[in-house]
Design a protein around this motif. Structure first.
Motif, PDB file in Angstrom:
ATOM      1  N   ARG A  41       0.838  -1.190   0.000  1.00  0.00           N
ATOM      2  CA  ARG A  41       0.000   0.000   0.000  1.00  0.00           C
ATOM      3  C   ARG A  41       0.876   1.244   0.000  1.00  0.00           C
ATOM      4  O   ARG A  41       1.771   1.379   0.829  1.00  0.00           O
ATOM      5  CB  ARG A  41      -0.890   0.005   1.239  1.00  0.00           C
ATOM      6  N   THR A  51      -1.012   9.288  -0.773  1.00  0.00           N
ATOM      7  CA  THR A  51      -2.201   9.099  -1.588  1.00  0.00           C
ATOM      8  C   THR A  51      -1.882   9.270  -3.066  1.00  0.00           C
ATOM      9  O   THR A  51      -0.833   9.804  -3.437  1.00  0.00           O
ATOM     10  CB  THR A  51      -3.285  10.107  -1.190  1.00  0.00           C
ATOM     11  N   THR A  52      -2.823   8.843  -3.890  1.00  0.00           N
ATOM     12  CA  THR A  52      -2.663   8.993  -5.342  1.00  0.00           C
ATOM     13  C   THR A  52      -2.494  10.460  -5.711  1.00  0.00           C
ATOM     14  O   THR A  52      -1.638  10.803  -6.532  1.00  0.00           O
ATOM     15  CB  THR A  52      -3.898   8.417  -6.056  1.00  0.00           C
ATOM     16  N   GLN A 109      -1.256  12.831  -3.939  1.00  0.00           N
ATOM     17  CA  GLN A 109       0.067  13.316  -3.534  1.00  0.00           C
ATOM     18  C   GLN A 109       1.138  12.904  -4.523  1.00  0.00           C
ATOM     19  O   GLN A 109       2.020  13.703  -4.883  1.00  0.00           O
ATOM     20  CB  GLN A 109       0.404  12.802  -2.134  1.00  0.00           C
TER      21      GLN A 109
END
Length: 207
Positions: free
Chosen positions: A103, A107-108, A110
């Motif tokens: 994971r 975040t995407t 970022q």
């Protein structure tokens, strides 16, 4: 603009994208630290950043920045500071690599935003468009703006494909290193030194 000119420009773009730089290093670091998905979104962010430089080159904003010592210095030092920040992050990282199955730590959005900033804050990309695009436009071309945009789109498309290729290569390297946990900290330190080196070079280099 004929097919021959377009193909010649495409070849020149490929050659220039093969030269190592902040974008390539950023993609390797992002993929090795957070996995293929993070690298992919970073590549998309870098690609979006290229459109900023393209629009600036076509409208003449890049030329204004590059002819204004103050404006250029601001772009250069902000870009250098960002590279130094990335180097500091790599140095302090103690975690192992999160291969594509892991994971992402960020975040995407970022990853996308950081890739975008990495490209936009690199004045060398502005020089790429300003120096290369005019070489493939005929003087007095009544459709010069249209042709400049077309060449820019070709360059951006090539850049995205090659960036995704770098992400795939970085993932393979990560898998190989992942089998040797002791190598993780050395890779982090190496990436950190490279980022710091690029940042210092950008800060001190006169273009």
């Amino acid at each position: 603009m004929d097919l021959h000119t377009s193909l010649l420009f495409a070849g020149a773009s490929v050659a220039l994208y093969l030269v190592p730089g902040p974008d390539m290093l950023f993609l390797f670091g992002r993929t090795m630290a957070h996995g293929r998905r993070a690298g992919t979104w970073a590549a998309i962010g870098i690609n979006l950043g290229s459109y900023v430089h393209l629009c600036a080159a076509v409208t003449g904003l890049s030329a204004l920045v590059l002819t204004s010592a103050t404006a250029f210095a601001v772009v250069k030092y902000v870009g250098a500071a960002y590279l130094l920040f990335l180097g500091w992050q790599a140095f302090r990282s103690k975690a192992g690599f999160a291969v594509s199955t892991g994971r992402p730590a960020a975040t995407t959005a970022q990853h996308l935003w950081q890739g975008f900033l990495n490209d936009v804050l690199n004045p060398k990309v502005a020089l790429f468009y300003l120096a290369l695009l005019p070489q493939f436009i005929n003087a007095g071309d009544p459709h010069s703006v249209r042709h400049l945009l077309l060449l820019g789109l070709i360059a951006s498309a090539i850049g995205l494909v090659m960036s995704l290729g770098y992400v795939g290569l970085a993932e393979k390297v990560t898998r190989a290193v992942y089998r040797r946990p002791a190598a993780v900290k050395w890779v982090n330190r190496t990436m950190g030194m490279l980022f710091v080196g690029l940042g210092l070079r950008l800060a001190t280099q006169k273009l």
